[in-house]
Design an enzyme around this catalytic site. Structure first.
Site, PDB file in Angstrom:
ATOM      1  N   SER A 152       0.806  -1.217   0.000  1.00 50.27           N
ATOM      2  CA  SER A 152       0.000   0.000   0.000  1.00 50.27           C
ATOM      3  C   SER A 152       0.836   1.262   0.000  1.00 50.27           C
ATOM      4  O   SER A 152       0.335   2.339  -0.251  1.00 50.27           O
ATOM      5  CB  SER A 152      -0.930   0.001   1.211  1.00 50.27           C
TER       6      SER A 152
ATOM      7  N   LYS B 209       0.212   4.266   6.892  1.00 49.32           N
ATOM      8  CA  LYS B 209      -0.321   5.180   5.881  1.00 49.32           C
ATOM      9  C   LYS B 209       0.226   6.584   6.144  1.00 49.32           C
ATOM     10  O   LYS B 209       0.766   6.867   7.214  1.00 49.32           O
ATOM     11  CB  LYS B 209      -1.861   5.250   5.975  1.00 49.32           C
TER      12      LYS B 209
END
Lengths: 214, 214
Positions: free
Chosen positions: B132, B171
């Site tokens: 990701s 993230k």
DNA sequence: ATTATAAACGAACAGTTGTTCTGTGTCAAT
DNA sequence: ATTGACACAGAACAACTGTTCGTTTATAAT
């Protein structure tokens, strides 16, 4: 079991003295340092420290005091020292590390050995300048740890010395139809084609270290 | 400049004795061990060894002998031990390191301290699972070294614990209009929007370590 | 053969060193 | 007020410790 201030001062002095002189202090040296004029009082306090397990004493000999280790030994982690030889792709000549090279400059990093491949001989590091390898997730400012190699396999990330240009560059290596293709990992950049005789492989990247916020 | 057999034996004895007892031997202990009955002869030989640079002597005090290191001391590199607590974005709960946390599991890596930010307290490492964050040049299998933080600035690369999902994810963090946006660095993935109360920042990435060929 | 240096040796000495003895002061418990 | 434990203190002592002195032996150079 608590220590008096004096006993703590005695322990601190023994530790500091022994570290500095490589031999323990005498009763009188201890007394002088912590302000006890009587050898009897120093002896009394040493006996207390021994009873509590802070020191061990060898009887009646001079300097027969040793500290008992206060914390269990930290289990050793095998580490490797890696010289940081400079920067790559900056167009400057860069020496090739040999089996007996000296460390150039004085920057060295130390890492857990297990982070490196099985053979951690002939390892050096370089700091990357430029963005030609961003698609290989190697960016400007990264440190690449390299293992000295003179041959490369297709697809290897290698540092190569281009003799005619007199510069070192970091690219993926491919040998195709008798020619070397040095492939950037950046879609905006063109590969370099070179005669194999003009290319000197110096090392293969085995680890990348990056500060993501720099 | 060579040593006589006796002088070599004296050196060997001093080294062995000091290693065992943690204090140096006396003139008489040396004499007894190498078969010299006269303190004068021991003294003479120690003076020779001192002149040749093998030992140093502190005059007239008991046990005032120390070995001179035979190889120059390796300059110390300050290193930091970092526990590797597990893997991130794998959906498993992950404990937050506290000031007195114990190392979970037994994997620890050791790095040159200067590779880390000024404040290297409360540092731990995680191994990344998933892609990701490839546009932030963090790939599957990378080790991220994190510094425990409870607050994040916009744009920081952070590990956050999502309470409702009971999972940790890596993230970029943005706080926008009272909502948290957790932004992947992969154009094929959507950001996660979350209530700030549901988000627990655990740490900020300060270093990334990758094996490019794994 | 002679000389100089190195290596050795025992004895004596001064200073160091740790232990023991005798005594005092402080503090807490009774 | 008394007692016991702890901590302290100076003095004395025996043993330890390193240095110096005077001497001998071995070896190499001349």
């Amino acid at each position: 079991m608590t220590l008096t201030d004096r006993q703590q001062a005695i322990l601190d002095f023994i530790r500091a003295f022994s570290g500095k002189t490589k031999y323990p202090p005498t009763i009188r040296e201890i007394g002088k340092s912590v302000g006890i004029s009587s050898t009897s009082v120093v002896n009394y306090n040493l006996n207390v420290l021994e009873k509590q397990g802070h020191i061990a004493r060898d009887k009646t000999i001079s300097r027969g005091i040793k500290l008992v280790e206060e914390s269990p030994e930290i289990p050793p982690i095998e580490t490797v020292r890696i010289p940081v030889l400079g920067r790559i792709a900056a167009g400057e000549p860069m020496p090739v590390p040999g089996s007996d090279f000296a460390i150039l400059g004085d920057e060295v990093i130390e890492l857990t050995r297990e982070l490196l491949p099985m053979d951690d001989k002939n390892v050096f590091a370089l700091q990357v300048r430029g963005n030609s390898m961003v698609d290989a997730m190697i960016g400007d400012g990264d440190i690449v740890v390299m293992q000295h190699r003179q041959k490369a396999d297709n697809g290897d990330l290698v540092a190569v010395w281009l003799k005619d240009r007199e510069e070192t560059t970091l690219k993926r290596f491919y040998l195709e139809k008798g020619k070397v293709r040095l492939q950037p990992a950046n879609p905006t950049m063109q590969p370099i084609f070179a005669d194999p005789k003009n290319v000197e492989v110096q090392g293969k990247v085995v680890l990348v270290i990056r500060h993501p916020n720099k």
